[in-house]
Design a protein around this motif. Structure first.
Motif, PDB file in Angstrom:
ATOM      1  N   MET A 103       0.846  -1.190   0.000  1.00  0.00           N
ATOM      2  CA  MET A 103       0.000   0.000   0.000  1.00  0.00           C
ATOM      3  C   MET A 103       0.880   1.238   0.000  1.00  0.00           C
ATOM      4  N   GLU A 104       0.248   2.366  -0.263  1.00  0.00           N
ATOM      5  CA  GLU A 104       0.981   3.625  -0.227  1.00  0.00           C
ATOM      6  C   GLU A 104       0.046   4.709   0.266  1.00  0.00           C
ATOM      7  N   TYR A 105       0.560   5.556   1.151  1.00  0.00           N
ATOM      8  CA  TYR A 105      -0.238   6.623   1.733  1.00  0.00           C
ATOM      9  C   TYR A 105       0.449   7.963   1.508  1.00  0.00           C
ATOM     10  N   ARG A 106      -0.366   9.002   1.439  1.00  0.00           N
ATOM     11  CA  ARG A 106       0.180  10.360   1.386  1.00  0.00           C
ATOM     12  C   ARG A 106       0.756  10.741   2.742  1.00  0.00           C
ATOM     13  N   ARG A 107      -0.008  10.468   3.788  1.00  0.00           N
ATOM     14  CA  ARG A 107       0.423  10.780   5.152  1.00  0.00           C
ATOM     15  C   ARG A 107      -0.035   9.660   6.085  1.00  0.00           C
ATOM     16  N   ILE A 108       0.679   9.510   7.196  1.00  0.00           N
ATOM     17  CA  ILE A 108       0.314   8.536   8.231  1.00  0.00           C
ATOM     18  C   ILE A 108       0.193   9.295   9.553  1.00  0.00           C
ATOM     19  N   PHE A 109      -0.981   9.216  10.169  1.00  0.00           N
ATOM     20  CA  PHE A 109      -1.234   9.908  11.425  1.00  0.00           C
ATOM     21  C   PHE A 109      -1.475   8.905  12.555  1.00  0.00           C
ATOM     22  N   ALA A 110      -1.064   9.283  13.755  1.00  0.00           N
ATOM     23  CA  ALA A 110      -1.407   8.528  14.964  1.00  0.00           C
ATOM     24  C   ALA A 110      -1.940   9.513  15.997  1.00  0.00           C
ATOM     25  N   ILE A 111      -3.073   9.181  16.607  1.00  0.00           N
ATOM     26  CA  ILE A 111      -3.677  10.022  17.643  1.00  0.00           C
ATOM     27  C   ILE A 111      -3.604   9.293  18.972  1.00  0.00           C
ATOM     28  N   GLY A 112      -3.144  10.010  19.989  1.00  0.00           N
ATOM     29  CA  GLY A 112      -2.970   9.427  21.314  1.00  0.00           C
ATOM     30  C   GLY A 112      -4.251   9.372  22.129  1.00  0.00           C
ATOM     31  N   ASP A 113      -4.104   9.081  23.399  1.00  0.00           N
ATOM     32  CA  ASP A 113      -5.219   8.832  24.319  1.00  0.00           C
ATOM     33  C   ASP A 113      -6.195  10.014  24.359  1.00  0.00           C
TER      34      ASP A 113
END
Length: 254
Positions: A27-37
């Motif tokens: 797969m390929e993504y423009r951006r990868i985000f992670a959101i915390g608690d």
């Protein structure tokens, strides 16, 4: 797993673990985000989410768990995660607070007994009110929690990223990690991890690691701590743009 990922060369791949099976998916993504608690602070969640302009057709969003407990809008956060998880390219992980809620209603044991005094009372009150309106509310919530993966592994241009709620047991292969460690581990992981994969976690508020700190912490051993104390007086909800290494945070007055 790493050898299989190498077949993609400069491409992208993700390890998706579901129903006891693992798949290597290019797969390929423009951006990868992670959101915390989030811990039941829905206004803070929306404050940071609106800043990233997430596009489910091009971006990947990983939620690190702990949607509930300690706040006043616990089920709004949980239902938002439920709705978001139905979109393409959104991975909602399980946190230890969801695990405690699951134990309280279904499993019993130690985790069941500690849920209410650890912020679960707020969530239970909201759940009781939701059940009064919808007889299937609890079933929907618990099914969602049960289906949450405990980690997400991603390879980008040959670099490995691991997302989980709490951390990893040092020296143990990812596929052999125990649920308790993925959801609860703290110091042993922070002090003992020597892997090369970048590990992005929530679980421990950064203010508990560094007094007064309400921003993410990047440790020297490839660990990023993304729980910035949403439920604390000066806390925030934080989002990491993984590939750029930049952070977004909720506003202070929400």
């Amino acid at each position: 797993m790493s050898e299989a990922a190498a077949e993609f060369g400069c491409g992208w791949a993700a390890i998706c673990k579901a129903s006891g099976k693992e798949e290597l998916i290019p797969m390929e993504y423009r951006r990868i985000f992670a959101i915390g608690d989030m811990h039941g602070h829905f206004s803070r969640l929306l404050s940071v989410f609106h800043k990233i302009d997430f596009d489910p057709a091009q971006d990947l969003l990983i939620l690190l768990g702990d949607y509930i407990d300690r706040g006043q809008e616990n089920l709004r956060c949980l239902r938002w995660a439920m709705e978001m998880s139905e979109k393409p390219n959104v991975v909602a992980l399980r946190g230890n607070h969801e695990e405690m809620m699951l134990a309280y209603y279904l499993l019993g044991g130690t985790e069941a007994g500690i849920w209410l005094p650890n912020g679960g009372l707020y969530t239970k009150r909201e759940m009781d009110a939701w059940l009064a309106r919808d007889a299937h509310a609890l079933e929907k919530a618990l099914t969602f929690i049960q289906e949450r993966p405990l980690y997400h592994q991603l390879f980008v241009h040959g670099k490995e990223y691991i997302f989980c709620h709490a951390g990893l047991k040092p020296g143990v292969p990812l596929a052999e990690q125990q649920e308790e460690d993925l959801l609860w581990i703290r110091e042993e992981f922070y002090n003992g991890y020597t892997g090369t994969a970048e590990v992005i976690v929530g679980h421990t508020p950064t203010e508990y690691v560094m007094a007064g700190r309400n921003r993410p912490i990047v440790l020297k051993n490839h660990i990023t701590l993304l729980d910035t104390g949403s439920f604390l007086p000066n806390g925030r909800i934080s989002c990491l743009d993984v590939l750029q290494g930049t952070f977004y945070q909720s506003e202070a007055d929400v």
